[in-house]
Design a protein around this motif. Structure first.
Motif, PDB file in Angstrom:
ATOM      1  N   GLY A 202     -19.431 -12.510  55.506  1.00 52.36           N
ATOM      2  CA  GLY A 202     -18.817 -11.654  54.491  1.00 52.36           C
ATOM      3  C   GLY A 202     -19.110 -12.194  53.110  1.00 52.36           C
ATOM      4  N   LEU A 321     -13.948  -8.122  55.518  1.00 53.20           N
ATOM      5  CA  LEU A 321     -13.963  -7.157  54.420  1.00 53.20           C
ATOM      6  C   LEU A 321     -12.635  -7.179  53.684  1.00 53.20           C
ATOM      7  N   ALA A 329     -16.297  -1.691  50.529  1.00 54.98           N
ATOM      8  CA  ALA A 329     -16.188  -2.316  51.844  1.00 54.98           C
ATOM      9  C   ALA A 329     -16.978  -1.524  52.881  1.00 54.98           C
TER      10      ALA A 329
END
Length: 404
Positions: A202, A321, A329
């Motif tokens: 991420g 996210l 996102a």
């Protein structure tokens, strides 16, 4: 049966096998001692010996029988008491988690469900104006245009066929529709491999490191041994940060110096976990922008290197996210999903935003399951995602706000 239940069963089976081996060894030792031992009753006559043994046998069997019955009664009572206490504790725990969840998603609930109640206020029928207002609400709540149109078109069809006649029926239909969209298979992949390898990726700032620590704590509380791999060797202080969180979670961290090869770190962690019979390896990776090809290639390299040792690993690639980023996102999920084969999402920071509706768009557009959600700063504020529970909390939170 959930992932943790399956894993606990496997752990019990392993323990049972170990206990059987230990029992067999004890029996073998006892037999050897009997064969090499010398009888202590050589000077006792056969008749006297038999008489004494008979008396002792009667006496012992009587007392043992009574003692055994008492022990069984006591054990039965303790088991029954334990079961009741366990059920009560589990009920209280679930109630507490659900309460924290409602509080954590209250901003999203106020935005979506609260906005819906405002639109319905004073209306007794469902007209086109009401549906248009709902459409605008869902788009501005970050559900996404495509997902919103799908929901509104389905509702419009039900209204035209007289299935839905009033706003209350429409609200119930929306609740059902949201649950249907979110309720896709999101269990962790089951495997007999050991260790179970999870890559966590991420962009920086999404809550990746804290999510890893919370995951480690969750696995540990479910009876599993955990090891972390400090694979983010690029960001300054990333290794130290993971070490701090690893210490808080009570799990070891495999690391190398800053600037080292990320794939090498993760590979070392897998080898170490195999030798130490660790159940789960959770690997941190560099916080990467989804637009940076070289960093995406680094993730692919980690997967390739791990597969040399364990062909089916990594078993999960979880994308963290940030719910506050809204539609961005969704863009991240699409890019990461196409590049590295993400298996699921950890959606964080739901407690700090009204943009939690993005969860609906991610699942609907990508058919990518949300496996965990984070809704607070506590180590316990990360939990496996349950669609029915989430939607229930969404609607209940709004109802409590209206009644307060």
């Amino acid at each position: 049966m959930g992932f943790f239940d399956v894993f606990k069963r496997k752990k019990r089976e392993e323990k049972d096998k170990e206990n059987i081996r230990e029992d067999d060894e004890e029996i073998k030792e006892e037999k050897e001692q009997e064969e090499t031992g010398v009888s202590e009753s050589e000077g006792i006559s056969e008749s006297e010996s038999e008489s004494e043994v008979g008396v002792e046998s009667v006496s012992e069997s009587g007392s043992e029988g009574e003692g055994e019955k008492e022990g069984q009664k006591k054990e039965s009572a303790e088991n029954e008491s334990g079961k009741k206490s366990g059920k009560k504790d589990e009920k209280q725990r679930k109630s507490g988690v659900f309460g924290r969840l409602k509080k954590g998603i209250s901003k999203t609930s106020g935005r979506i469900i609260g906005g819906m109640e405002t639109i319905f206020l004073g209306k007794k029928e469902i007209d086109e104006e009401l549906l248009d207002e709902l459409e605008e609400l869902f788009v501005t709540s970050d559900m996404g245009v495509s997902t919103t149109m799908k929901i509104i078109d389905d509702l419009r069809s039900d209204v035209s066929r007289k299935i839905l006649k009033n706003p209350q029926e429409l609200k119930n239909a929306l609740k059902k529709k949201l649950t249907e969209i979110l309720d896709i298979d999101n269990e962790l992949v089951k495997t007999d491999d050991k260790p179970y390898v999870i890559l966590v990726t991420g962009v920086n700032g999404a809550g990746k490191t804290t999510s890893i620590a919370k995951l480690a704590k969750m696995f540990k509380e479910n009876g599993m041994s955990v090891m972390l791999a400090a694979g983010d060797t690029f960001r300054a202080a990333a290794i130290e940060q993971l070490e701090i969180w690893g210490e808080r979670a009570g799990v070891p961290v495999v690391k190398q110096k800053t600037g080292s090869d990320s794939a090498a770190v993760v590979y070392d962690a897998v080898l170490s976990a195999k030798s130490k019979k660790i159940d789960v390896v959770i690997a941190d990776t560099a916080g990467r922008l989804h637009t940076k090809d070289n960093l995406m290639n680094e993730l692919k390299k980690i997967s390739r290197v791990v597969k040399k040792e364990m062909p089916d690993a990594p078993h999960e690639v979880l994308l963290v996210l940030d719910a506050t980023s809204g539609q961005n996102a969704v863009a991240q999920a699409k890019t990461f999903g196409s590049e590295i084969g993400v298996t699921g999402v950890i959606l964080t920071k739901l407690d700090g935003t009204a943009k939690g509706g993005v969860i609906v768009g991610i699942v609907d557009e990508m058919q990518l399951p949300v496996k965990f959600i984070g809704f607070g700063e506590s180590m316990d504020d990360l939990k496996p995602f349950d669609a029915g529970e989430f939607v229930e909390a969404l609607f209940e939170s709004a109802d409590e706000t209206d009644n307060s």
